[in-house]
Motif scaffolding. Structure first.
Motif, PDB file in Angstrom:
ATOM      1  N   VAL A 107      25.732  31.083  52.813  1.00 50.18           N
ATOM      2  CA  VAL A 107      26.380  30.453  51.655  1.00 50.18           C
ATOM      3  C   VAL A 107      27.807  30.096  52.058  1.00 50.18           C
ATOM      4  CG1 VAL A 107      27.059  30.676  49.230  1.00 50.18           C
ATOM      5  CG2 VAL A 107      25.044  31.917  50.068  1.00 50.18           C
ATOM      6  N   LEU A 108      28.074  28.799  52.204  1.00 51.24           N
ATOM      7  CA  LEU A 108      29.432  28.337  52.515  1.00 51.24           C
ATOM      8  C   LEU A 108      29.999  27.813  51.199  1.00 51.24           C
ATOM      9  CD1 LEU A 108      31.487  27.655  54.831  1.00 51.24           C
ATOM     10  CD2 LEU A 108      30.452  25.380  54.898  1.00 51.24           C
ATOM     11  N   GLU A 109      31.134  28.384  50.783  1.00 49.97           N
ATOM     12  CA  GLU A 109      31.632  28.003  49.451  1.00 49.97           C
ATOM     13  C   GLU A 109      33.136  28.246  49.362  1.00 49.97           C
ATOM     14  OE1 GLU A 109      31.860  26.239  46.749  1.00 49.97           O
ATOM     15  OE2 GLU A 109      29.735  26.586  46.294  1.00 49.97           O
ATOM     16  N   PHE A 110      33.801  27.523  48.493  1.00 54.84           N
ATOM     17  CA  PHE A 110      35.198  27.810  48.191  1.00 54.84           C
ATOM     18  C   PHE A 110      35.269  29.230  47.647  1.00 54.84           C
ATOM     19  CE2 PHE A 110      35.088  23.160  47.856  1.00 54.84           C
ATOM     20  CZ  PHE A 110      36.104  22.867  48.749  1.00 54.84           C
ATOM     21  N   SER A 111      36.409  29.908  47.951  1.00 56.22           N
ATOM     22  CA  SER A 111      36.502  31.299  47.537  1.00 56.22           C
ATOM     23  C   SER A 111      37.926  31.603  47.075  1.00 56.22           C
ATOM     24  CB  SER A 111      36.034  32.179  48.703  1.00 56.22           C
ATOM     25  OG  SER A 111      35.601  33.410  48.226  1.00 56.22           O
ATOM     26  N   LYS A 112      38.312  32.844  47.143  1.00 55.12           N
ATOM     27  CA  LYS A 112      39.667  33.216  46.652  1.00 55.12           C
ATOM     28  C   LYS A 112      40.634  33.188  47.827  1.00 55.12           C
ATOM     29  CE  LYS A 112      38.623  33.932  42.333  1.00 55.12           C
ATOM     30  NZ  LYS A 112      37.999  32.631  42.041  1.00 55.12           N
ATOM     31  N   VAL A 113      41.660  32.351  47.720  1.00 54.49           N
ATOM     32  CA  VAL A 113      42.626  32.171  48.792  1.00 54.49           C
ATOM     33  C   VAL A 113      43.579  33.372  48.835  1.00 54.49           C
ATOM     34  CG1 VAL A 113      44.314  30.901  47.396  1.00 54.49           C
ATOM     35  CG2 VAL A 113      44.122  30.383  49.810  1.00 54.49           C
ATOM     36  N   ALA A 114      44.121  33.668  50.015  1.00 54.98           N
ATOM     37  CA  ALA A 114      45.054  34.795  50.170  1.00 54.98           C
ATOM     38  C   ALA A 114      46.270  34.599  49.272  1.00 54.98           C
ATOM     39  CB  ALA A 114      45.492  34.901  51.631  1.00 54.98           C
ATOM     40  N   GLU A 115      46.740  35.716  48.703  1.00 57.40           N
ATOM     41  CA  GLU A 115      47.823  35.713  47.703  1.00 57.40           C
ATOM     42  C   GLU A 115      49.034  34.825  48.063  1.00 57.40           C
ATOM     43  OE1 GLU A 115      47.841  38.075  44.859  1.00 57.40           O
ATOM     44  OE2 GLU A 115      49.635  36.965  44.224  1.00 57.40           O
ATOM     45  N   PRO A 116      49.601  34.931  49.282  1.00 60.23           N
ATOM     46  CA  PRO A 116      50.824  34.149  49.560  1.00 60.23           C
ATOM     47  C   PRO A 116      50.605  32.635  49.473  1.00 60.23           C
ATOM     48  CG  PRO A 116      50.426  35.786  51.284  1.00 60.23           C
ATOM     49  CD  PRO A 116      49.223  35.782  50.407  1.00 60.23           C
ATOM     50  N   LEU A 117      49.369  32.205  49.569  1.00 58.63           N
ATOM     51  CA  LEU A 117      49.109  30.754  49.551  1.00 58.63           C
ATOM     52  C   LEU A 117      48.750  30.230  48.161  1.00 58.63           C
ATOM     53  CD1 LEU A 117      47.029  30.204  52.822  1.00 58.63           C
ATOM     54  CD2 LEU A 117      49.438  29.728  52.405  1.00 58.63           C
ATOM     55  N   GLN A 118      48.625  31.153  47.180  1.00 56.47           N
ATOM     56  CA  GLN A 118      48.054  30.751  45.892  1.00 56.47           C
ATOM     57  C   GLN A 118      48.826  29.647  45.181  1.00 56.47           C
ATOM     58  OE1 GLN A 118      47.154  34.217  43.535  1.00 56.47           O
ATOM     59  NE2 GLN A 118      45.273  34.532  44.720  1.00 56.47           N
ATOM     60  N   LYS A 119      50.162  29.747  45.203  1.00 57.70           N
ATOM     61  CA  LYS A 119      50.984  28.779  44.456  1.00 57.70           C
ATOM     62  C   LYS A 119      50.820  27.373  45.023  1.00 57.70           C
ATOM     63  CE  LYS A 119      54.553  30.579  41.662  1.00 57.70           C
ATOM     64  NZ  LYS A 119      55.622  31.523  41.687  1.00 57.70           N
ATOM     65  N   VAL A 120      50.946  27.286  46.323  1.00 59.07           N
ATOM     66  CA  VAL A 120      50.870  25.963  46.948  1.00 59.07           C
ATOM     67  C   VAL A 120      49.441  25.401  46.817  1.00 59.07           C
ATOM     68  CG1 VAL A 120      50.506  26.789  49.334  1.00 59.07           C
ATOM     69  CG2 VAL A 120      51.573  24.589  48.957  1.00 59.07           C
ATOM     70  N   TYR A 121      48.462  26.304  46.889  1.00 59.66           N
ATOM     71  CA  TYR A 121      47.068  25.876  46.753  1.00 59.66           C
ATOM     72  C   TYR A 121      46.796  25.367  45.326  1.00 59.66           C
ATOM     73  CZ  TYR A 121      41.941  26.224  47.191  1.00 59.66           C
ATOM     74  OH  TYR A 121      40.588  25.954  47.208  1.00 59.66           O
ATOM     75  N   ASP A 122      47.370  26.046  44.335  1.00 57.40           N
ATOM     76  CA  ASP A 122      47.212  25.593  42.943  1.00 57.40           C
ATOM     77  C   ASP A 122      47.876  24.232  42.744  1.00 57.40           C
ATOM     78  OD1 ASP A 122      45.753  27.717  42.123  1.00 57.40           O
ATOM     79  OD2 ASP A 122      47.390  28.764  41.111  1.00 57.40           O
ATOM     80  N   TRP A 123      49.076  24.073  43.296  1.00 55.65           N
ATOM     81  CA  TRP A 123      49.774  22.784  43.179  1.00 55.65           C
ATOM     82  C   TRP A 123      48.918  21.673  43.801  1.00 55.65           C
ATOM     83  CZ3 TRP A 123      51.487  19.893  47.439  1.00 55.65           C
ATOM     84  CH2 TRP A 123      52.202  18.737  47.095  1.00 55.65           C
ATOM     85  N   TYR A 124      48.407  21.945  44.996  1.00 56.90           N
ATOM     86  CA  TYR A 124      47.599  20.928  45.677  1.00 56.90           C
ATOM     87  C   TYR A 124      46.330  20.616  44.860  1.00 56.90           C
ATOM     88  CZ  TYR A 124      44.795  18.536  49.126  1.00 56.90           C
ATOM     89  OH  TYR A 124      44.019  17.597  49.754  1.00 56.90           O
ATOM     90  N   SER A 125      45.679  21.682  44.359  1.00 60.64           N
ATOM     91  CA  SER A 125      44.390  21.490  43.669  1.00 60.64           C
ATOM     92  C   SER A 125      44.535  20.737  42.353  1.00 60.64           C
ATOM     93  CB  SER A 125      43.722  22.818  43.346  1.00 60.64           C
ATOM     94  OG  SER A 125      43.687  23.641  44.455  1.00 60.64           O
ATOM     95  N   PHE A 126      45.587  21.098  41.573  1.00 57.04           N
ATOM     96  CA  PHE A 126      45.673  20.543  40.219  1.00 57.04           C
ATOM     97  C   PHE A 126      46.550  19.307  40.121  1.00 57.04           C
ATOM     98  CE2 PHE A 126      44.210  24.903  39.426  1.00 57.04           C
ATOM     99  CZ  PHE A 126      43.070  24.606  38.685  1.00 57.04           C
TER     100      PHE A 126
END
Ligand code: SAM
Length: 243
Positions: free
Chosen positions: A161-180
């Motif tokens: 099963v290859l799937e998006f998952s929970k990103v490591a904490e330090p990257l969460q903010k930038v990942y949220d900005w990129y995603s949304f």
């Protein structure tokens, strides 16, 4: 009928499949170019890693569920060779057609089947390997789908099963900005459909993380489950063995 999620919306289970169909009907023509753009090419590395972990041998039988435009099916077909089988499946006709046409253009004619990952039309213990890449997240009854994947595997067979998952904490903010902020704009510009890419970002947040998916696979009967985090957990590869 119980409730489920379509991104951040709560809706009746009966409505989810048609909403998901709408997304993939809309994105199918631009799916491959959008995958390269959104992941900055990383999806190729995640899939290459999956193919390496699959470690297929000539003659083996593989089922690719939610196979879409056929990236994994194509790589697997080259590994199992002419004596093996790779069945390329998806619930969405537009995605499956894109995949089938691309595979034929590359000289690969694989059995191609329109089917729901939650109700697989295959006999019990038919496959050495079952794969589902970026598909489980879109399914309504994930437990039923995992149980079906387990059923069609031969004893000793593996589910990837290859799937998006929970990103490591330090990257969460930038990942949220990129995603949304960024993703829906790229979707609007290239595929003229920002909403489908907003659904993508939301559905990733609603999908079970590494530990929860591992537990779901154990509950479905997989005797052993390994989790491989890729790109700091942006994606995870779960490998379950039918012991
Ligand atoms: N596996 C391909 C890849 O990695 O590029 C395609 C992934 S695409 C993000 C998700 C796919 O899941 C779509 O083609 C969609 O039609 C399919 N899908 C959604 N629900 C499904 C279901 N219940 N059964 C089978 N496929 C499903």
């Amino acid at each position: 009928m119980s409730d489920t999620h379509f991104g951040f919306q709560t809706l009746d289970e009966a409505q989810k499949a048609s909403r998901v169909r709408g997304v993939f009907d809309s994105v199918a023509p631009k799916y491959d170019v959008m995958n390269d753009l959104m992941s900055m090419g990383l999806h190729r590395a995640w899939k290459a890693y999956t193919v390496a972990v699959a470690n297929l041998r000539p003659g083996q039988a593989v089922l690719d569920i939610a196979g879409g435009t056929g990236d994994l099916a194509r790589a697997f077909a080259r590994k199992v060779g002419p004596t093996g089988t790779v069945v390329h499946t998806d619930i969405n006709e537009a995605m499956l057609r894109q995949g089938r046409d691309r595979l034929i253009d590359e000289g690969l004619v694989l059995p191609t089947l329109l089917c729901d990952g939650e109700k697989l039309p295959f006999a019990t213990a038919s496959f050495d390997l079952v794969s589902v890449a970026f598909g489980l997240r879109n399914m309504t009854r994930k437990e039923a789908a995992l149980a079906e994947m387990m059923r069609v595997l031969k004893p000793g067979g593996r589910l990837l099963v290859l799937e998006f998952s929970k990103v490591a904490e330090p990257l969460q903010k930038v990942y949220d900005w990129y995603s949304f902020k960024v993703l829906p704009r790229i979707g609007q510009l290239v595929a003229h459909d920002g909403d489908s890419y907003r659904y993508l970002a939301e559905s990733i947040r609603m999908h079970p993380g590494q530990a929860q998916l591992k537990a779901m696979m154990r509950d479905a009967g997989f005797g052993h489950v390994d989790v491989h985090n890729l790109s700091a957990g942006v994606v995870a590869l779960h490998v379950g063995i039918k012991c």
